[in-house]
Design an enzyme around this catalytic site. Structure first.
Site, short mmCIF file in Angstrom:
data_model
loop_
_atom_site.label_atom_id
_atom_site.label_comp_id
_atom_site.label_asym_id
_atom_site.label_seq_id
_atom_site.Cartn_x
_atom_site.Cartn_y
_atom_site.Cartn_z
N GLY A 116 -7.32 42.59 -0.16
CA GLY A 116 -6.59 43.82 -0.45
C GLY A 116 -7.54 44.98 -0.72
O GLY A 116 -8.54 44.81 -1.43
N LEU A 188 -22.49 24.28 -21.41
CA LEU A 188 -22.29 23.16 -22.33
C LEU A 188 -21.15 22.25 -21.86
O LEU A 188 -21.23 21.03 -22.01
CB LEU A 188 -22.04 23.68 -23.75
CG LEU A 188 -23.22 24.51 -24.31
CD1 LEU A 188 -22.98 24.90 -25.75
CD2 LEU A 188 -24.56 23.77 -24.18
N HIS A 447 1.08 13.63 -42.36
CA HIS A 447 -0.02 12.72 -42.67
C HIS A 447 0.16 11.43 -41.89
O HIS A 447 1.28 10.92 -41.83
CB HIS A 447 -0.06 12.42 -44.16
CG HIS A 447 -1.13 11.42 -44.51
ND1 HIS A 447 -2.47 11.78 -44.56
CD2 HIS A 447 -1.06 10.10 -44.79
CE1 HIS A 447 -3.18 10.70 -44.87
NE2 HIS A 447 -2.35 9.67 -45.02
P1 FAD Z 1 -9.34 35.24 -11.46
O1 FAD Z 1 -8.81 33.95 -11.94
O2 FAD Z 1 -10.79 35.31 -11.16
O3 FAD Z 1 -8.49 35.60 -10.17
C1 FAD Z 1 -8.77 36.70 -9.38
C2 FAD Z 1 -8.17 36.47 -8.02
O4 FAD Z 1 -8.26 37.67 -7.27
C3 FAD Z 1 -8.88 35.41 -7.20
O5 FAD Z 1 -7.95 34.49 -6.69
C4 FAD Z 1 -9.53 36.20 -6.06
O6 FAD Z 1 -9.63 35.47 -4.86
C5 FAD Z 1 -8.58 37.37 -5.93
N1 FAD Z 1 -9.16 38.57 -5.34
C6 FAD Z 1 -10.28 39.24 -5.72
N2 FAD Z 1 -10.44 40.36 -4.99
C7 FAD Z 1 -9.42 40.39 -4.12
C8 FAD Z 1 -9.04 41.30 -3.11
N3 FAD Z 1 -9.73 42.41 -2.86
N4 FAD Z 1 -7.93 41.02 -2.40
C9 FAD Z 1 -7.19 39.90 -2.64
N5 FAD Z 1 -7.51 39.02 -3.60
C10 FAD Z 1 -8.59 39.27 -4.33
N6 FAD Z 1 -10.87 30.31 -19.23
C11 FAD Z 1 -10.10 29.72 -20.17
O7 FAD Z 1 -9.33 30.42 -20.84
N7 FAD Z 1 -10.16 28.39 -20.41
C12 FAD Z 1 -10.99 27.56 -19.72
O8 FAD Z 1 -11.01 26.37 -19.96
C13 FAD Z 1 -11.82 28.15 -18.73
N8 FAD Z 1 -12.66 27.39 -18.02
C14 FAD Z 1 -13.43 27.96 -17.04
C15 FAD Z 1 -14.31 27.16 -16.34
C16 FAD Z 1 -15.11 27.71 -15.36
C17 FAD Z 1 -16.06 26.81 -14.60
C18 FAD Z 1 -15.01 29.08 -15.05
C19 FAD Z 1 -15.84 29.68 -13.95
C20 FAD Z 1 -14.14 29.90 -15.76
C21 FAD Z 1 -13.34 29.34 -16.76
N9 FAD Z 1 -12.48 30.12 -17.52
C22 FAD Z 1 -11.71 29.55 -18.50
C23 FAD Z 1 -12.34 31.56 -17.30
C24 FAD Z 1 -11.09 31.84 -16.46
O9 FAD Z 1 -11.18 31.16 -15.24
C25 FAD Z 1 -10.94 33.34 -16.21
O10 FAD Z 1 -10.97 34.04 -17.44
C26 FAD Z 1 -9.63 33.64 -15.51
O11 FAD Z 1 -9.55 32.96 -14.27
C27 FAD Z 1 -9.47 35.15 -15.28
O12 FAD Z 1 -8.27 35.39 -14.63
P2 FAD Z 1 -8.06 36.65 -13.69
O13 FAD Z 1 -6.64 36.56 -13.25
O14 FAD Z 1 -8.52 37.87 -14.36
O15 FAD Z 1 -9.05 36.44 -12.46
#
Ligand code: FAD
Ligand code: NAI
Length: 468
Positions: A116, A188, A447
């Protein structure tokens, strides 16, 4: 004529898909745009869900090898079938991403698959993988494009030997020596996974402590527990280069303050030094939307950017990069766009690290209270004095409650211990309702349960814990 919507959400991570569903519930005609083949973003595809599946499976593997025998459960030495464990993880992802696809359909949300780009306020061009483009329009646009791996200068991630979290979730075999760069949450959690499966793990951290931002008391205790499990730490150090020309990786490690480098050999290096907001290809500059100095989309208290009709939420804006923070912002912004009073309480965002034991916190750390000159009382209770923890022989860790010295209001709760991630929900609810430590102390807790330690820590704020 381009398709016309009330709202277009770019990105279907926890921020984006939850925002779209809430907006649909509020009667809006909604479209989502997603560049990947599956919905759910980082969290469902390469983040929260696959990492938790591997943490769960590897924890049971570890327990089968080291704990079951003590309980009189004879299973012999467990053997690792890594391909099956990775399949278990992939199935967890598949079930979750299909769940999001179902929810989008159920809520009559149109999904446009492609990259997008905001060509003008109210207008998004979607470019599909085959190059075909389509334009869609809406009264409001929410940017929920999330974040990407932060890179280390001069070190190329190949996702085979030098990996980000994404590669570390799919290693084809257990590395003999795993070098983890960064003692944050990813380092971690995934370091724990591969240690349990048999790798020697060394974590190199730039700062002189692990887990910056977590209460220091908790971080210190947690580091000791991880060291007991066999994870090595090199603090106040930085990896300056990784030579991948030989059979083993050779990492150069220098003191953070400068000085002579040492070399460490490893089979796999995991680069886990943080994540950066993802805005590539969105066309923000062309529409006059300037990013802040850390590449984030600046928003006001209503998630509105400086361009009218364009909002942003989740990892791409300031604040903790957590799925539940993104989700709550998704709900809030949908409600705001619908003319309601959406709101996120940033003082009560829990944070959980799903290691063994778990680390969970909500609210202020002791260091933050000191820095802002808030007078506070501390109540601390060790799991070694909790009946259930003793029954389970899971006595590592403690609960620590920080309460305002004048009003007794709970300002922060920090837990290191088994099941800390579930226990923190009680603290979050208490804080959301403005509870005093006395309120928790006077709430009857079943408990024998681990949450009794939360009650005892609340009693300890007033120096009247019973079992200590
Ligand atoms: P995202 O989940 O990053 O989603 C963004 C989406 O936008 C993606 O699907 C991407 O493809 C899409 N996108 C980007 N640009 C475009 C575009 N121009 N056009 C169309 N689509 C687009 N958080 C927790 O709370 N608990 C956890 O246990 C946890 N574990 C994690 C483990 C790992 C290994 C990682 C890397 C992260 C973890 N996180 C965790 C963090 C969590 O994944 C993120 O905080 C969360 O996914 C953020 O959500 P979001 O919707 O902002 O973005
Ligand atoms: P992080 O910010 O948690 O930790 C990065 C660590 O790397 C810090 O300790 C930092 O000091 C260190 N570091 C930075 N540069 C370095 C260098 N050159 N050499 C050595 N160390 C260096 O980031 P991480 O672990 O990559 O996670 C990214 C985000 O994903 C986090 O913000 C976290 O919120 C989210 N996440 C959340 C999880 C959860 O909620 N359980 C699990 C995994 C990720």
């Amino acid at each position: 004529m381009p398709d016309n919507y009330d709202l277009i959400v770019i990105g279907t991570g926890p921020g984006g898909y939850v925002c779209a569903i809430r907006a649909a519930q509020l009667g809006m005609k909604v479209a989502v745009v997603e560049k990947e083949k599956t919905f759910g973003g980082t969290c469902l595809n390469v983040g929260c869900i696959p990492s938790k599946a591997l943490l769960h499976a590897s924890e049971l593997f570890d327990e089968a090898g080291h704990v079951f025998g003590k309980m009189g459960i004879k299973v012999g030495t467990p053997a690792l079938d890594l391909p099956t464990m990775l399949r278990f993880k992939d199935e967890a992802v598949d079930g979750n991403v299909k769940g999001v696809a179902f929810l989008l359909r159920k809520n009559k949300i149109d999904a446009h698959v492609g990259i997008g780009r905001i060509v003008a306020p109210g207008r998004v061009e979607v470019k599909a993988a085959d190059g075909a483009t389509a334009t869609i329009e809406a009264k409001a646009i929410v940017v929920a494009t999330g974040s990407d791996v932060a890179r280390l200068k001069g070190i190329t991630i190949d996702e085979k030997r030098i990996v980000s979290s994404t590669g570390a979730l799919s290693l084809a075999k257990v590395p003999q020596r795993l070098l983890v760069v960064g003692a944050g949450v990813i380092g971690l959690e995934l370091g724990s996974v591969w240690r349990r499966l048999g790798a020697q793990v060394m974590v190199v951290e730039f700062l002189d402590r692990i887990l910056p931002g977590i209460d220091t008391d908790v971080a210190r205790q947690f580091q000791r527990l991880l060291e007991k499990q066999g994870i090595g730490f090199k603090l106040a150090s930085k990896v300056t280069a990784i030579d991948s020309s030989g059979r083993a990786l050779k990492a150069s490690i220098e003191p953070a303050a400068g000085g002579a480098a040492i070399a460490i050999d490893a089979d796999v290096a995991l680069i886990a030094i943080g994540r950066v907001p993802y805005t590539a290809g969105l066309g923000l500059e062309a529409i006059g939307l300037k990013l802040d100095n850390r590449g984030r989309v600046p928003v006001d208290g209503h998630f509105a950017t400086t361009v009218p009709g364009i909002y942003a939420i989740g990892d791409v804006i300031a604040g903790p990069m957590l799925a539940h923070k993104a989700e709550d912002e998704g709900v809030a912004v949908a409600e705001i766009i619908a003319g309601k009073a959406g709101h996120v309480n940033y003082d009560v965002i829990p944070n959980v690290i799903y290691t063994s034991p778990e680390v969970a916190s909500v609210g202020k750390t002791e260091e933050e209270l000191k820095a802002s000159n808030v007078a506070y009382n501390v109540g601390k209770f060790p799991f070694s004095a909790n009946g259930r923890a003793k029954a389970n022989q899971q006595t590592d860790g403690f609960v620590k409650i920080l309460a305002d010295a004048k009003t007794d209001r709970v300002l922060g709760v920090h837990i290191v211990g088994a099941d800390a991630g579930n226990m923190i929900a009680e603290a979050a609810i208490a804080m959301e309702f403005g509870a005093a430590a006395e309120d928790i102390a006077r709430t009857c807790h079943a408990h024998p349960t681990l949450p009794e330690a939360v009650k005892e820590a609340a009693l300890a704020v007033d120096k009247r814990a019973i079992h200590m």
